[in-house]
Motif scaffolding. Structure first.
Motif, PDB file in Angstrom:
ATOM      1  N   GLU A 105      11.287   3.703   0.018  1.00  0.00           N
ATOM      2  CA  GLU A 105      11.240   5.104  -0.405  1.00  0.00           C
ATOM      3  C   GLU A 105      10.508   5.949   0.633  1.00  0.00           C
ATOM      4  O   GLU A 105      10.915   7.071   0.948  1.00  0.00           O
ATOM      5  N   VAL A 106       9.423   5.415   1.171  1.00  0.00           N
ATOM      6  CA  VAL A 106       8.688   6.110   2.228  1.00  0.00           C
ATOM      7  C   VAL A 106       9.593   6.324   3.432  1.00  0.00           C
ATOM      8  O   VAL A 106       9.615   7.398   4.039  1.00  0.00           O
ATOM      9  N   ARG A 107      10.362   5.299   3.778  1.00  0.00           N
ATOM     10  CA  ARG A 107      11.263   5.395   4.930  1.00  0.00           C
ATOM     11  C   ARG A 107      12.267   6.538   4.747  1.00  0.00           C
ATOM     12  O   ARG A 107      12.562   7.281   5.668  1.00  0.00           O
ATOM     13  N   ASP A 167       0.937  -2.265   5.964  1.00  0.00           N
ATOM     14  CA  ASP A 167       2.401  -2.180   6.050  1.00  0.00           C
ATOM     15  C   ASP A 167       2.863  -0.720   6.011  1.00  0.00           C
ATOM     16  O   ASP A 167       3.797  -0.331   6.727  1.00  0.00           O
ATOM     17  N   LEU A 168       2.206   0.065   5.166  1.00  0.00           N
ATOM     18  CA  LEU A 168       2.547   1.490   5.070  1.00  0.00           C
ATOM     19  C   LEU A 168       2.319   2.188   6.403  1.00  0.00           C
ATOM     20  O   LEU A 168       3.185   2.938   6.886  1.00  0.00           O
ATOM     21  N   PHE A 169       1.176   1.951   7.010  1.00  0.00           N
ATOM     22  CA  PHE A 169       0.859   2.622   8.271  1.00  0.00           C
ATOM     23  C   PHE A 169       1.760   2.147   9.405  1.00  0.00           C
ATOM     24  O   PHE A 169       2.122   2.932  10.292  1.00  0.00           O
ATOM     25  N   ALA A 170       2.130   0.887   9.386  1.00  0.00           N
ATOM     26  CA  ALA A 170       3.068   0.399  10.399  1.00  0.00           C
ATOM     27  C   ALA A 170       4.412   1.109  10.270  1.00  0.00           C
ATOM     28  O   ALA A 170       5.031   1.508  11.276  1.00  0.00           O
ATOM     29  N   LEU A 171       4.870   1.292   9.034  1.00  0.00           N
ATOM     30  CA  LEU A 171       6.122   2.000   8.807  1.00  0.00           C
ATOM     31  C   LEU A 171       5.987   3.472   9.169  1.00  0.00           C
ATOM     32  O   LEU A 171       6.880   4.054   9.796  1.00  0.00           O
ATOM     33  N   ARG A 172       4.867   4.093   8.771  1.00  0.00           N
ATOM     34  CA  ARG A 172       4.644   5.503   9.121  1.00  0.00           C
ATOM     35  C   ARG A 172       4.681   5.687  10.641  1.00  0.00           C
ATOM     36  O   ARG A 172       5.220   6.680  11.146  1.00  0.00           O
TER      37      ARG A 172
END
Length: 354
Positions: A105-107, A167-172
């Protein structure tokens, strides 16, 4: 949320402002900054506001602002009667059942759109052609490491689920690099500085969380973003954090950051002379020029000028200083104090610094 005036070019010219923003058409509450209409603030000050802005008045006289100004949509902002700002309740509420969003969803949500890029490119091209100002790209949530949930929700998440945050920050960061590639394609050399992040890491007396968490989770990802900018563009990188961040500044420097804003010298430990002595050769201070909590709104014009001159004598030697107020100029600040601050900066801020 801010309630900042759009600074028009006659004011820019009178105050000798050197930098102008390049920002998307929508920043908060889904309101497009267009189709301006007359409005009155609580104290009777006449202003122009975006055409979408409309408020509902509750039983206590507070202003309620619905998303996009549409009464059929949820209330996103609340300004207390006689207040100055729209509070955003969703940013400060604690949810004991908070569940962070799935990464997919963030992506989907954080990529810059072609519409935004075309708007930014047109704005930057116009300002580059018609002015001699440096241009700062402020496209928040498209770069940097935006938090998720409310502020307390995220701080709790930071303490309880480092794996998810990592994981969130890596994706961000992955998304930020993709977005910056598109910024480069559309804006190129028409901007000079990119704002990486606008989150606050400090309060009045201390950091909001242990610097070790910043070092573990934030630093590697900000370093990737700073490295990309420096390897692929001529832009300088700029980051905002309020508060007392004395133990985080060395980590920001380690990320490769060029510029720190707003340099809140009114916070614990943020002594101007110490900041310059410890870090002045490794990072540019953009701010710290006059205290907007006390001096600018409440002192005399002469006292404002005295503080500005002192800050320039501390921060400016050797370079690495962009004069600016510590934060936003607040409603009710005497105009003569604003003029005194900028006129003094122009008068005193010439090399050699006395």
């Amino acid at each position: 949320f801010q309630m900042l005036g759009e600074v028009e070019m006659d004011v820019v010219d009178r105050l000798g402002i050197d930098v102008l923003p390049v920002e998307p058409p929508v920043q908060f509450f889904g309101l497009r900054r267009e189709n301006w209409k007359p409005w009155k603030l609580w104290d009777g000050t006449g202003v122009l506001v975006p055409g979408q802005l409309d408020v509902e008045v509750d039983g206590e006289g507070n202003w309620l602002l619905h998303s996009e100004g549409d009464p059929a949509k949820p209330v996103e902002g609340r300004m207390p009667k006689e207040g100055f700002y729209f509070d955003m309740p969703s940013s400060i509420e604690t949810h004991l059942d908070f569940a962070p969003p799935p990464l997919e969803e963030v992506r989907r949500e954080n990529h810059v759109t072609t519409e935004e890029l075309e708007f930014l490119a047109a704005r930057a091209e116009t300002l580059r052609r018609e002015t001699d100002k440096a241009l700062l790209l402020g496209c928040w949530r498209k770069v940097g490491l935006p938090w998720t949930g409310s502020i307390p929700d995220f701080l709790c998440l930071l303490a309880t689920d480092r794996t998810y945050v990592g994981d969130l920050f890596a994706l961000r960061t992955e998304i930020a690099l993709e977005n910056m590639e598109r910024f480069k394609e559309y804006l190129g050399d028409n901007i000079d500085i990119i704002g990486l992040d606008g989150a606050d890491y400090g309060a009045q007396n201390n950091e909001l969380f242990a610097p070790e968490l910043f070092e573990e989770l934030f630093l590697p990802n900000f370093k990737k973003q700073n490295d990309w900018v420096h390897q692929n563009t001529s832009w300088k990188t700029w980051q905002h954090t309020c508060g007392s961040v004395t133990r985080i500044i060395p980590l920001l420097i380690e990320t490769g950051l060029d510029i720190l804003n707003p340099v809140q010298t009114s916070a614990a430990g943020m002594d101007p002379a110490w900041l310059k002595r410890e870090f002045g050769s490794r990072i540019t201070f953009w701010g710290g020029g006059v205290d907007t909590q006390r001096t600018l709104p409440f002192a005399t014009a002469g006292e404002v000028a005295q503080e500005v001159a002192e800050r320039i004598r501390i921060f400016a030697p050797g370079g690495g200083f962009v004069f600016n107020t510590i934060h936003n100029v607040q409603q009710g600040t005497p105009p003569e104090n604003v003029v005194a601050a900028y006129d003094t900066a122009r008068k005193v801020g010439r090399y050699p610094i006395g």
